[in-house]
Design a protein around this motif. Structure first.
Motif, PDB file in Angstrom:
ATOM      1  N   CYS A  27       0.823  -1.208   0.088  1.00 36.38           N
ATOM      2  CA  CYS A  27      -0.076  -0.113   0.174  1.00 36.38           C
ATOM      3  C   CYS A  27       1.035   1.330  -0.090  1.00 36.38           C
ATOM      4  CB  CYS A  27      -0.936  -0.088   1.215  1.00 36.38           C
ATOM      5  SG  CYS A  27      -2.325   1.455   1.201  1.00 36.38           S
ATOM      6  N   GLU A  30       2.533   1.860  -3.544  1.00 34.07           N
ATOM      7  CA  GLU A  30       1.496   2.279  -4.558  1.00 34.07           C
ATOM      8  C   GLU A  30       1.194   3.783  -4.116  1.00 34.07           C
ATOM      9  OE1 GLU A  30      -2.208  -0.051  -4.022  1.00 34.07           O
ATOM     10  OE2 GLU A  30      -1.102  -1.789  -5.190  1.00 34.07           O
ATOM     11  N   TYR A  34       1.560   6.771  -6.854  1.00 32.93           N
ATOM     12  CA  TYR A  34       0.529   7.787  -7.246  1.00 32.93           C
ATOM     13  C   TYR A  34       0.939   9.283  -7.072  1.00 32.93           C
ATOM     14  CZ  TYR A  34      -2.892   3.930  -7.626  1.00 32.93           C
ATOM     15  OH  TYR A  34      -3.601   2.840  -8.153  1.00 32.93           O
ATOM     16  N   GLU A  64      -8.262  11.798 -11.293  1.00 33.64           N
ATOM     17  CA  GLU A  64      -8.360  10.241 -11.107  1.00 33.64           C
ATOM     18  C   GLU A  64      -7.133   9.862 -10.243  1.00 33.64           C
ATOM     19  OE1 GLU A  64      -7.988   6.432 -14.161  1.00 33.64           O
ATOM     20  OE2 GLU A  64      -8.103   8.188 -14.994  1.00 33.64           O
ATOM     21  N   LYS A  65      -5.969  10.253 -10.456  1.00 29.75           N
ATOM     22  CA  LYS A  65      -4.881  10.093  -9.611  1.00 29.75           C
ATOM     23  C   LYS A  65      -5.193  10.510  -8.260  1.00 29.75           C
ATOM     24  CE  LYS A  65      -2.523   7.963 -12.930  1.00 29.75           C
ATOM     25  NZ  LYS A  65      -2.251   6.563 -13.032  1.00 29.75           N
ATOM     26  N   ASN A  67      -8.021  10.470  -6.544  1.00 29.72           N
ATOM     27  CA  ASN A  67      -9.071   9.673  -6.149  1.00 29.72           C
ATOM     28  C   ASN A  67      -8.302   8.352  -5.619  1.00 29.72           C
ATOM     29  OD1 ASN A  67     -11.240  11.285  -6.384  1.00 29.72           O
ATOM     30  ND2 ASN A  67     -11.704  10.860  -8.318  1.00 29.72           N
ATOM     31  N   GLN A  68      -7.480   7.768  -6.486  1.00 27.75           N
ATOM     32  CA  GLN A  68      -6.705   6.578  -6.437  1.00 27.75           C
ATOM     33  C   GLN A  68      -5.857   6.529  -4.998  1.00 27.75           C
ATOM     34  OE1 GLN A  68      -5.125   5.934 -10.132  1.00 27.75           O
ATOM     35  NE2 GLN A  68      -6.555   4.973 -10.940  1.00 27.75           N
ATOM     36  N   LEU A  69      -4.943   7.690  -4.825  1.00 27.16           N
ATOM     37  CA  LEU A  69      -4.195   8.015  -3.964  1.00 27.16           C
ATOM     38  C   LEU A  69      -5.173   8.150  -2.590  1.00 27.16           C
ATOM     39  CD1 LEU A  69      -1.282   8.810  -2.670  1.00 27.16           C
ATOM     40  CD2 LEU A  69      -2.074  11.421  -3.347  1.00 27.16           C
ATOM     41  N   ARG A  70      -6.068   8.933  -2.671  1.00 29.24           N
ATOM     42  CA  ARG A  70      -6.808   9.114  -1.339  1.00 29.24           C
ATOM     43  C   ARG A  70      -7.385   7.639  -0.978  1.00 29.24           C
ATOM     44  NH1 ARG A  70     -10.208  12.331  -3.438  1.00 29.24           N
ATOM     45  NH2 ARG A  70      -9.105  14.138  -2.816  1.00 29.24           N
ATOM     46  N   GLN A  71      -7.802   6.777  -1.780  1.00 29.38           N
ATOM     47  CA  GLN A  71      -8.457   5.560  -1.497  1.00 29.38           C
ATOM     48  C   GLN A  71      -7.294   4.604  -0.761  1.00 29.38           C
ATOM     49  OE1 GLN A  71     -11.713   4.291  -1.535  1.00 29.38           O
ATOM     50  NE2 GLN A  71     -10.572   2.753  -0.495  1.00 29.38           N
ATOM     51  N   ARG A  72      -6.143   4.761  -1.337  1.00 28.92           N
ATOM     52  CA  ARG A  72      -5.083   3.866  -0.850  1.00 28.92           C
ATOM     53  C   ARG A  72      -4.519   4.337   0.631  1.00 28.92           C
ATOM     54  NH1 ARG A  72      -5.245  -0.444  -1.451  1.00 28.92           N
ATOM     55  NH2 ARG A  72      -3.067  -0.899  -1.332  1.00 28.92           N
ATOM     56  N   ASP A  75      -7.064   3.282   2.847  1.00 32.19           N
ATOM     57  CA  ASP A  75      -6.852   1.551   3.188  1.00 32.19           C
ATOM     58  C   ASP A  75      -5.710   1.561   4.046  1.00 32.19           C
ATOM     59  OD1 ASP A  75      -8.609   1.076   1.278  1.00 32.19           O
ATOM     60  OD2 ASP A  75      -7.364   0.855  -0.407  1.00 32.19           O
TER      61      ASP A  75
END
Length: 243
Positions: A27, A30, A34, A64-65, A67-72, A75
């Motif tokens: 994690c 990733e 990002y 988009e990036k 959003n992906q970064l915030r999700q990780r 996590d």
């Protein structure tokens, strides 16, 4: 049998901890990926002078990036809450907070890059106007798009600020829990010392009683031997007086 079960349980616990560490490292990798991609895109926006389609495409990719970064990051925060040891939990939460601050810094850089791009496009439009270019509609669309992008970035910054406030509150609660746990451990340690002293005193008493029991047995044996010798002597005198 119990030793084998304990060893198996220990191995299972170790494997679970190792798997958790691997997931946290993946994690983290990733998140770093990002972060680097976002920085590269922000640099592209900063250097972009148009046209509008290019800027819109860059901003869409950046969203988009993010959003992906915030999700990780979320996590990783969840992984921290699932840790058994408080030290591991605090370490991962600290790393999560560092990534969240870096994301906020990228949000600010994204906003500044869009402002710089807007300035570059405005300068280009002025040059076209001086040269007799007729692109009023395109300039209007560009400005509206940039205003919308700035609004989106501002909203994202506000969202990040709220998330950071929540994280600070959770960190304060975790510190309070850790302090309470430390006091409990200290009290348990004091109780353990008291129990150790009691056990040590009991051991001395048991050894003392064992030595006394051995002495009593020896005295009984000697008394019995003396009694038997006396009986034999009396019998000898009665039955064989001539000897």
């Amino acid at each position: 049998m119990h030793s084998s079960l304990d060893l198996l349980a220990c191995r299972i616990t170790t494997n679970m901890a190792s798997s958790s560490d691997v997931l946290v490292r993946i994690c983290g990798q990733e998140i770093i990926k990002y972060d680097l991609e976002i920085k590269a895109l922000i640099q592209d926006i900063r250097e972009c002078c148009g046209p509008q389609a290019v800027l819109l495409d860059l901003n869409s990719t950046v969203k988009e990036k993010f959003n992906q970064l915030r999700q990780r990051i979320q996590d990783m925060e969840q992984m921290a809450k699932e840790q058994d040891r408080e030290t591991d939990k605090q370490a991962i939460l600290s790393e999560t907070e560092r990534h969240r601050k870096q994301m906020l810094s990228n949000q600010i850089a994204w906003r500044k890059a869009n402002l710089a791009c807007k300035q570059a496009i405005d300068n280009l439009e002025k040059d076209e106007l001086l040269q007799g270019g007729d692109s009023v509609r395109q300039r209007k669309a560009t400005k509206e798009s940039l205003v919308q992008t700035s609004s989106d970035i501002t909203e994202s910054l506000m969202s990040i600020s709220r998330m950071m406030a929540q994280q600070v509150q959770q960190s304060e609660e975790s510190i309070g829990t850790l302090a309470s746990s430390s006091r409990t451990v200290q009290e348990t340690n004091e109780e353990f010392k008291a129990m150790t002293g009691t056990i040590h005193s009991g051991r001395k008493l048991i050894l003392k009683y064992n030595r006394r029991e051995l002495t009593d047995k020896l005295l009984i044996f000697l008394a019995l031997a003396l009694f038997l010798a006396t009986v034999l002597y009396i019998l000898k005198k009665r039955l064989f007086p001539f000897i």
